[in-house]
Design an enzyme around this catalytic site. Sequence first.
Site: not given
Length: 310
Positions: A29, A96-97, A261, A288
């Site tokens: 996120g 990701s985050w 990605d 991604h």
Amino acid sequence: RLKVSNLHELYVAEYGNPTGIPVIYCHGGPGAGSKPHHAQYFDPDLFRVILFDQRGAGQSTPKHCLEENTTQHLIADMEKIREFFKIEKWVVGGGSWGTTLSLVYAEQFPERVLSLILRGVFLARTVDTIDLLDENSPAAQFHYPAWLQFKRDTAALLEQANLHDNNKPLLTNYLALLTHSDNELRKKAASTFSRWEMQNAFLDTTRVEDLEWSMSEDGINMGLTEVTYMFHRCYLDENQILNNAAKIAHIPTHVIHGRYDLVCLPKQADLLCAVMNDCVRYYPIAGHSGDEVETIDAMVRASIAIAKRL
């Protein structure tokens, strides 16, 4: 439920073997929330898997709350989770985050980290945000019709909000939209932002269920939280992760990064591995998302390699 402040209470879930190798996995996120299937990356006979919803996300309460919600708060929460489960050291990972959060946590508490497993590296530099939000970015060039639609939708939202100076940076405009007094407009703006990201998250851009997710409560919350964090450069110093990488260079690290990605470009994984002493890279034929088959396969192979080594 784990109360971490007078305001925030976290949802925390535990899977697998209670005496297995402890691993905490950080969702993306920011604001997306954890999903039970994140545990699938780790053999439940070998691992004690801990998932949690970060402040304001998923089943944590209060929902959508951005008060007392920064990277530093989330790192402190991870320590509270570790202490609650009486874990001395653990494998730390995320997507990701979640890789950003994992790396910053490791740089603050390197003595607590057995190994890192990182999917879709996000270094949280200004340029890494621009890679998704610039007209000349690979995302915009590869998905140009979707980018044009994103721009049109954004312009319509700005007009509806009487924010006509849309020459400001995109993040500035979206922060204004997401803090507008009109609740429905805020939801539309968050969903529009989240939808653009989801359109770049998969090799298969026709996945209707993922675009529908961007309009769900979780998708709207991710748009709101992500824009806020990115506007504040994730509450980190510029290039903080790479500048402090010497603190974690000794930690065995497995990096899984989709070859195609567009949300977090593969060069970020290369830059990270270049400053780590013990880094194994996997480049699945994927985008991604952590839900693509080749990425799941690479994550499982990486976790098995970590288990064998430990």
